[in-house]
Design a protein around this motif. Structure first.
Motif, PDB file in Angstrom:
ATOM      1  N   HIS A   1      31.347 113.252 -18.109  1.00  0.00           N
ATOM      2  CA  HIS A   1      32.506 113.564 -18.952  1.00  0.00           C
ATOM      3  C   HIS A   1      32.491 114.934 -19.612  1.00  0.00           C
ATOM      4  O   HIS A   1      33.529 115.370 -20.097  1.00  0.00           O
ATOM      5  CB  HIS A   1      32.650 112.515 -20.059  1.00  0.00           C
ATOM      6  N   ALA A   2      31.362 115.594 -19.693  1.00  0.00           N
ATOM      7  CA  ALA A   2      31.270 116.835 -20.464  1.00  0.00           C
ATOM      8  C   ALA A   2      31.415 118.063 -19.576  1.00  0.00           C
ATOM      9  O   ALA A   2      31.267 117.992 -18.358  1.00  0.00           O
ATOM     10  CB  ALA A   2      29.933 116.886 -21.199  1.00  0.00           C
ATOM     11  N   ASP A   3      31.709 119.188 -20.208  1.00  0.00           N
ATOM     12  CA  ASP A   3      31.718 120.465 -19.497  1.00  0.00           C
ATOM     13  C   ASP A   3      30.282 120.839 -19.143  1.00  0.00           C
ATOM     14  O   ASP A   3      29.340 120.483 -19.867  1.00  0.00           O
ATOM     15  CB  ASP A   3      32.290 121.571 -20.392  1.00  0.00           C
TER      16      ASP A   3
ATOM     17  N   ARG B   1      25.149 125.030 -21.215  1.00  0.00           N
ATOM     18  CA  ARG B   1      24.713 124.902 -22.615  1.00  0.00           C
ATOM     19  C   ARG B   1      25.859 125.035 -23.607  1.00  0.00           C
ATOM     20  O   ARG B   1      25.796 124.491 -24.696  1.00  0.00           O
ATOM     21  CB  ARG B   1      23.654 125.964 -22.931  1.00  0.00           C
ATOM     22  N   THR B   2      26.880 125.771 -23.253  1.00  0.00           N
ATOM     23  CA  THR B   2      27.989 125.972 -24.181  1.00  0.00           C
ATOM     24  C   THR B   2      29.183 125.074 -23.861  1.00  0.00           C
ATOM     25  O   THR B   2      30.220 125.190 -24.490  1.00  0.00           O
ATOM     26  CB  THR B   2      28.443 127.445 -24.177  1.00  0.00           C
ATOM     27  N   GLY B   3      29.013 124.183 -22.876  1.00  0.00           N
ATOM     28  CA  GLY B   3      30.098 123.284 -22.506  1.00  0.00           C
ATOM     29  C   GLY B   3      30.385 122.267 -23.594  1.00  0.00           C
ATOM     30  O   GLY B   3      29.506 121.873 -24.350  1.00  0.00           O
ATOM     31  N   LEU B   4      31.625 121.834 -23.648  1.00  0.00           N
ATOM     32  CA  LEU B   4      32.030 120.826 -24.626  1.00  0.00           C
ATOM     33  C   LEU B   4      31.450 119.468 -24.236  1.00  0.00           C
ATOM     34  O   LEU B   4      31.476 119.082 -23.073  1.00  0.00           O
ATOM     35  CB  LEU B   4      33.555 120.736 -24.693  1.00  0.00           C
TER      36      LEU B   4
ATOM     37  N   GLY C   1      40.425 119.651 -21.216  1.00  0.00           N
ATOM     38  CA  GLY C   1      40.622 120.653 -22.255  1.00  0.00           C
ATOM     39  C   GLY C   1      39.954 120.265 -23.558  1.00  0.00           C
ATOM     40  O   GLY C   1      39.265 119.249 -23.664  1.00  0.00           O
ATOM     41  N   VAL C   2      40.189 121.091 -24.554  1.00  0.00           N
ATOM     42  CA  VAL C   2      39.642 120.841 -25.881  1.00  0.00           C
ATOM     43  C   VAL C   2      40.248 119.561 -26.439  1.00  0.00           C
ATOM     44  O   VAL C   2      41.455 119.334 -26.342  1.00  0.00           O
ATOM     45  CB  VAL C   2      39.943 122.028 -26.823  1.00  0.00           C
TER      46      VAL C   2
END
Length: 135
Positions: free
Chosen positions: A26-28, A31-34, A42-43
């Motif tokens: 489910h996540a981006d 290391r900086t992924g949402l 999206g956000v």
């Protein structure tokens, strides 16, 4: 956000498999992924969060649970572990003691644990009672 809000916090090892699965599915990426994203990647915004949260609760078979309840439960469990005010402040990302004290007041049973510990220390330091016969 204060400097206290940016931190590294340890979490229970038993959550690693579920977290790894969530990140993979489910996540981006990176290391900086949402960690949490909206339906189209999206956000995640306030106006679409409630619908996604309610769907997740239904899938998990849970009733009326507010997202903030997760933070509250985690902090209560941390307080019951015996965490100090400073440790709770770090975990919660607060720079003042006010919020940490809320969770420490929730831990009513700790007073009995503290008394039992002090009692044990007293017993360790006590001399055996004297024999009144002098033998």
């Amino acid at each position: 956000m204060s400097a206290a809000g940016v931190r590294t916090v340890a979490f229970p090892a038993s959550l690693v498999p579920e977290l790894a699965q969530h990140l993979a599915e489910h996540a981006d990426a990176g290391r900086t992924g949402l960690v949490f994203v909206g339906a189209r990647g999206g956000v995640l915004r306030r106006n679409n969060f409630r619908r996604i949260w309610l769907r997740a609760l239904a899938a998990a078979g849970l009733g009326d649970v507010h997202f903030h309840d997760l933070r509250h439960t985690g902090n209560t469990l941390a307080a019951t572990s015996g965490a100090t005010t400073r440790e709770l402040m770090h975990r919660m990302g607060h720079s003042s003691v006010r919020a940490a004290l809320i969770y420490q007041h929730l831990v009513n049973d700790r007073d009995h644990q503290i008394a039992a510990y002090v009692d044990g220390q007293i017993k360790k330091g006590k001399r055996p009672p004297r024999d009144p016969s002098g033998t």
